[in-house]
Enzyme design. Structure first.
Site, PDB file in Angstrom:
ATOM      1  N   SER A  13       1.389  -3.990   5.917  1.00 47.79           N
ATOM      2  CA  SER A  13       1.169  -4.374   7.308  1.00 47.79           C
ATOM      3  C   SER A  13       1.176  -5.890   7.385  1.00 47.79           C
ATOM      4  CB  SER A  13      -0.177  -3.858   7.814  1.00 47.79           C
ATOM      5  OG  SER A  13      -0.533  -4.469   9.049  1.00 47.79           O
ATOM      6  N   TYR A  52      -9.302  -3.008   6.791  1.00 43.69           N
ATOM      7  CA  TYR A  52      -7.890  -2.632   6.858  1.00 43.69           C
ATOM      8  C   TYR A  52      -7.003  -3.776   6.370  1.00 43.69           C
ATOM      9  CZ  TYR A  52      -3.452  -0.967   8.834  1.00 43.69           C
ATOM     10  OH  TYR A  52      -2.146  -0.562   9.003  1.00 43.69           O
TER      11      TYR A  52
END
Length: 262
Positions: A145, A161
């Site tokens: 990501s 995350y």
């Protein structure tokens, strides 16, 4: 159909929805056999119908060690080989307690890392063991990501995350270096905001939609589509990437090189 992936048999962990399903469709279109794994039985049934005769779907939780092993065994049993793994499975830990560090709970931290890092380690380990057991090379593609390297403090403040996705890069580079001698290639795809089931909170937020217009300015300034990553995924799973390992390809509409306006 072209033959980029003819005679390839690929396992997609997290392949029954979103980015994983879109990639699985592209793999089949380009000649591959595919086994997709998902947690939801209904999505597994729908994916198998959607993907056609060159695909099998298997229900399983990626955080369980046996899930990827079973999927790889199914791939070999059904299609006669196992050539590549695409690990897409993961997700937001926001509802478990992920968030800014001063609010982050221990459960949020552990659950988010389990979903996004431990699960990936388990699938990669299963793939490596399979490739080595067959005494052959292979390819692994991991889902990263942009938040692992390019934070957005105004709208995306899930620090566990971000840590997990950053760790995916370090893990991938380290394993890629070690297994290159075995002709096993391991790379990362890192998207920005893409319209997937996981991203619905952000995709439906008016302020974030406005932010994305300048943060992801390519193609008119928009949220990504799952198909935006398909070409890169096909490349990495194909022999065209035979001399590429330990790399991070960011497919982000310009996120990582623009400031974005609040």
């Amino acid at each position: 159909m072209n033959d980029w992936l003819t005679n390839k048999s690929i396992v997609v962990i997290g392949g029954t929805t979103g980015l994983g399903l879109s990639a699985a469709k592209a793999f089949v279109k380009h000649g591959a056999n595919v086994v997709v794994v998902g947690r939801n039985p209904e999505s597994c049934l729908m994916a198998e119908v959607d993907l056609g005769q060159n695909a099998r779907a298997k229900q399983g939780d990626a955080t369980h060690a046996q899930t990827s092993l079973d999927a790889i065994q199914l791939c070999v049993r059904e299609f006669g080989s196992f050539d590549g793994l695409y690990h897409v499975a993961g997700g937001s830990g926001r509802k478990y307690g992920d968030g800014p560090l001063h609010e982050l709970t221990l459960d949020g931290w552990n659950t988010t890392l389990n979903l996004n890092l431990t699960a990936l380690m388990l699938s990669n380990q299963a793939a490596i063991r399979a490739f080595m057991g067959m005494n052959r090379g292979g390819v692994i593609l991991n889902m990263g990501s942009v938040l692992g390297a390019s934070p957005s403090p105004q709208h995306f403040t899930t620090h566990a995350y971000a840590a997990a996705k950053s760790a995916v890069i370090g893990f991938t580079k380290s394993t890629a270096a070690y297994y290159a001698k075995n002709n096993i290639r391991i790379n990362v795809l890192a998207p920005a905001l893409v319209d997937t089931p996981m991203a619905q909170r952000a995709a439906q937020d008016g302020a974030i939609q406005e932010f994305i217009k300048t943060k992801q300015p390519l193609d008119g300034g928009r949220i990504g589509r799952t198909t935006d990553l398909d070409g890169a995924a096909v490349y990495f799973m194909s022999d065209f990437s035979r001399f590429t390992t330990g790399q991070v390809l960011t497919v982000d509409g310009g996120w990582s090189v623009t400031e974005g306006q609040y």
